[in-house]
Design an enzyme around this catalytic site. Structure first.
Site: not given
Ligand SMILES: *Cc1c(COP(=O)(O)O)cnc(C)c1O
Length: 391
Positions: A47, A268
């Site tokens: 999956k 940042y």
């Protein structure tokens, strides 16, 4: 040691980072698990695009290694898988049929898991419509409260066998909630509960264990096991060394090497400030590639024998590591560092980010150059997909 991308090799050079997937390691993990479960059959869970590694490349390798049973979550995934495995491969859809897609299951030869009385009704109506008995997997809820028939549901089926008229139960399955904790008391309780519930249903083969459950011992193997994560090298528990082979290596290019002076801020928010002169490298992978901004503080990369601690915040397309320990001139722009590799496993990355290996793998970005090594190295498909990924 898997063969990896090299700095100069086209087209990995055009991408920020190169993900090497070792298909031989996947095949060898499959064979290791199959041996471990003796006479139980060993399915393969593919999956979520084979846990992010590429179902087109991975599923044929598992089939060649002997897997005959495959599990996916959704009907769509089953349809995609159908086109890359042989007609003989049995594909089971964990989430079962939703209204309106039962016909697709039939058309593409997908066997649904029936998780509720409603889904049993959908599949029974389909059997009635086509006037042929249809096979299905029944899931029972042995304690996880996620999917599957309850004790009361099974009681209803016993009272009224018309509810499953035209259905053939090919497998009864359940799923363990705490299998990665071998001493957890829920494991034997779920097993006992499942056996009791199965005794109330028509007799059929049984499946309980996924990757971690396999390592709880032969009592848990029953007739079929359903590993996913272990095939891709994720450790089944925290007890002892990981018995599985590593499958992925992730190398990212250094974009720039820079010097920091005392007081310089990084990235940042400037959450990191140099206390003394440092040398740093800006590396071409960021949160858009699956490197969580959260938990970056514990992160690192490796270059040869040097551990390179992550500093500052992870940006969308880049992250910054401290390379002051590397002798000057040894690591420069356009060279590559390992973000996942022999010194840092998928599980190590997960611990640093406060998550599990499953999430690290399935979050790996789609813009890496993908380098499949091993069995399918020369397959056209592998090359086509890689070319797309670097656009
Ligand atoms: C995902 C899944 C598996 C595979 O689990 P792993 O822990 O990756 O081995 C097996 N069974 C079910 C029902 C699943 O949802």
């Amino acid at each position: 040691m898997m063969s990896a991308c090299s700095e100069s090799s086209w087209p990995s050079y055009r991408a920020g980072a190169c993900l090497t997937v070792d298909l031989d390691a996947i095949a060898s993990n499959y064979r290791f698990l199959r041996e471990r479960v003796g006479r139980a059959s060993c399915a393969a869970v593919v999956k979520a695009d084979a846990y992010g590694l590429g179902v087109e490349q991975v599923a044929p390798v598992l089939e060649a290694a002997g897997a005959q049973d495959f599990f996916v979550a959704h009907v769509d995934e089953g349809i995609r898988l159908r086109s890359v495995v042989s007609e003989n491969a049995r594909i089971t859809v964990l989430h079962g049929p939703r209204p309106g897609v039962a016909n697709d299951c039939l058309r593409y030869g997908l066997r649904p898991v029936l998780n509720s009385l409603e889904q049993i009704a959908i599949w029974r109506d389909e059997a009635h419509r086509v006037d042929v008995p249809l096979e299905a997997v029944f899931q029972v809820d042995s304690g996880m409260s996620r999917f599957g028939l309850s004790v009361a549901d099974i009681e209803r089926l016993r009272e009224n066998s018309d509810l499953m008229a035209g259905l053939k139960i090919g497998l009864v399955m359940s799923h363990l909630a705490c299998a990665d904790m071998p001493d957890h008391s829920a494991n034997p309780l779920q097993r006992a509960r499942m056996l009791e519930m199965c005794a109330q249903l028509p007799s059929a083969p049984m499946s309980l264990a996924a990757s971690s459950g396999i390592f709880l011992g032969s009592d848990y193997h029953l007739d079929m096991v359903r590993p996913g994560a272990a095939l891709y090298g994720i450790a089944p528990n925290h007890v002892g060394p990981n018995p599985l082979s590593a499958v992925v290596r992730l190398q990212a290019h250094v974009l720039q090497v820079r010097d920091l002076l005392p007081g310089d801020g990084v990235g940042y928010g400037m959450i990191y400030r140099a206390a003394e002169p440092r040398r740093i490298a800006v590396v071409a992978a960021g949160y858009a590639d699956g490197f969580s901004r959260h938990g970056a503080g514990q992160g690192c990369a490796w270059f040869e024998e040097f551990r390179l601690p992550l500093i500052g915040r992870v940006s969308m397309d880049s992250l910054i590591v401290d390379i002051s320990d590397v002798p000057e001139g040894r690591l420069d722009a356009d060279m590559m560092v390992d973000l996942i590799g022999s010194r840092r496993s998928v599980d190590d990355v997960a611990v640093a980010a406060g998550t599990i290996g499953y999430e690290v793998l399935t979050s790996l970005g789609h813009r890496f150059y993908r380098n499949y090594v091993g069995k399918a190295e020369s397959s056209e498909k592998a090359i086509d997909t890689s070319a797309q990924n670097t656009r």
